[in-house]
Design a protein around this motif. Structure first.
Motif, PDB file in Angstrom:
ATOM      1  N   PRO A   1       0.831  -1.206   0.000  1.00 49.15           N
ATOM      2  CA  PRO A   1       0.000   0.000   0.000  1.00 49.15           C
ATOM      3  C   PRO A   1       0.867   1.260   0.000  1.00 49.15           C
ATOM      4  O   PRO A   1       1.962   1.276   0.556  1.00 49.15           O
ATOM      5  CB  PRO A   1      -0.811  -0.102   1.284  1.00 49.15           C
ATOM      6  N   LEU A   2       0.362   2.307  -0.644  1.00 46.39           N
ATOM      7  CA  LEU A   2       1.063   3.582  -0.663  1.00 46.39           C
ATOM      8  C   LEU A   2       0.059   4.704  -0.827  1.00 46.39           C
ATOM      9  O   LEU A   2      -1.105   4.469  -1.139  1.00 46.39           O
ATOM     10  CB  LEU A   2       2.108   3.624  -1.789  1.00 46.39           C
ATOM     11  N   THR A   3       0.512   5.913  -0.602  1.00 44.76           N
ATOM     12  CA  THR A   3      -0.352   7.086  -0.758  1.00 44.76           C
ATOM     13  C   THR A   3       0.010   7.787  -2.060  1.00 44.76           C
ATOM     14  O   THR A   3       1.171   8.116  -2.297  1.00 44.76           O
ATOM     15  CB  THR A   3      -0.177   8.054   0.420  1.00 44.76           C
ATOM     16  N   ILE A   4      -0.996   8.000  -2.886  1.00 50.38           N
ATOM     17  CA  ILE A   4      -0.806   8.737  -4.140  1.00 50.38           C
ATOM     18  C   ILE A   4      -0.979  10.211  -3.807  1.00 50.38           C
ATOM     19  O   ILE A   4      -1.996  10.612  -3.241  1.00 50.38           O
ATOM     20  CB  ILE A   4      -1.812   8.278  -5.213  1.00 50.38           C
ATOM     21  N   THR A   5       0.007  11.009  -4.145  1.00 49.34           N
ATOM     22  CA  THR A   5       0.012  12.422  -3.772  1.00 49.34           C
ATOM     23  C   THR A   5      -1.056  13.207  -4.524  1.00 49.34           C
ATOM     24  O   THR A   5      -1.456  12.830  -5.628  1.00 49.34           O
ATOM     25  CB  THR A   5       1.386  13.054  -4.059  1.00 49.34           C
ATOM     26  N   PRO A   6      -1.516  14.306  -3.931  1.00 52.06           N
ATOM     27  CA  PRO A   6      -2.473  15.152  -4.651  1.00 52.06           C
ATOM     28  C   PRO A   6      -1.793  15.784  -5.862  1.00 52.06           C
ATOM     29  O   PRO A   6      -0.583  16.031  -5.852  1.00 52.06           O
ATOM     30  CB  PRO A   6      -2.877  16.213  -3.627  1.00 52.06           C
ATOM     31  N   ARG A   7      -2.559  16.020  -6.899  1.00 50.49           N
ATOM     32  CA  ARG A   7      -1.980  16.600  -8.113  1.00 50.49           C
ATOM     33  C   ARG A   7      -3.066  17.261  -8.952  1.00 50.49           C
ATOM     34  O   ARG A   7      -4.243  17.111  -8.681  1.00 50.49           O
ATOM     35  CB  ARG A   7      -1.263  15.538  -8.922  1.00 50.49           C
ATOM     36  N   LYS A   8      -2.626  17.959  -9.963  1.00 51.13           N
ATOM     37  CA  LYS A   8      -3.533  18.569 -10.930  1.00 51.13           C
ATOM     38  C   LYS A   8      -3.492  17.742 -12.202  1.00 51.13           C
ATOM     39  O   LYS A   8      -2.429  17.270 -12.599  1.00 51.13           O
ATOM     40  CB  LYS A   8      -3.117  20.007 -11.242  1.00 51.13           C
ATOM     41  N   VAL A   9      -4.650  17.570 -12.831  1.00 51.30           N
ATOM     42  CA  VAL A   9      -4.727  16.855 -14.099  1.00 51.30           C
ATOM     43  C   VAL A   9      -5.440  17.733 -15.114  1.00 51.30           C
ATOM     44  O   VAL A   9      -6.305  18.534 -14.766  1.00 51.30           O
ATOM     45  CB  VAL A   9      -5.447  15.487 -13.973  1.00 51.30           C
ATOM     46  N   LEU A  10      -5.050  17.598 -16.359  1.00 51.66           N
ATOM     47  CA  LEU A  10      -5.667  18.354 -17.439  1.00 51.66           C
ATOM     48  C   LEU A  10      -6.648  17.445 -18.161  1.00 51.66           C
ATOM     49  O   LEU A  10      -6.299  16.344 -18.575  1.00 51.66           O
ATOM     50  CB  LEU A  10      -4.604  18.857 -18.419  1.00 51.66           C
TER      51      LEU A  10
END
Length: 92
Positions: free
Chosen positions: A69-78
């Motif tokens: 398990p891991l944490t996917i970081t917050p990000r911006k997507v287009l």
């Protein structure tokens, strides 16, 4: 279609410009789109569609190789949302 293909099409349609001018026109247009998307977060081109920057929150995920398990970081997507005019043209 690549940028070179796009330049060729613009050159053919305008007819009264050089390939260098067509290349500059495409470059300026794409650069303006990029700058507007970064600054405004959205660009709407009537009859074509909308480019929208969306925020994705952090979430839990899993490494596909190890299953860890891991944490996917917050990000911006287009994202791109096609206009009804473009959708109809594609489906005709």
């Amino acid at each position: 279609m690549t940028k070179v293909d796009l330049v060729d099409r613009v050159y053919e349609k305008l007819g009264s410009c050089t390939k260098e001018q067509a290349f500059d026109l495409v470059e300026i247009t794409l650069e303006t789109l990029k700058e507007s998307i970064v600054k405004e977060g959205r660009v709407k081109i009537v009859g074509f569609g909308r480019f929208v920057v969306r925020e994705k929150a952090a979430r839990k995920g899993r490494n596909p190789l190890t299953g860890e398990p891991l944490t996917i970081t917050p990000r911006k997507v287009l994202t791109f949302i096609a206009s009804p005019v473009l959708k109809n043209k594609v489906n005709d």
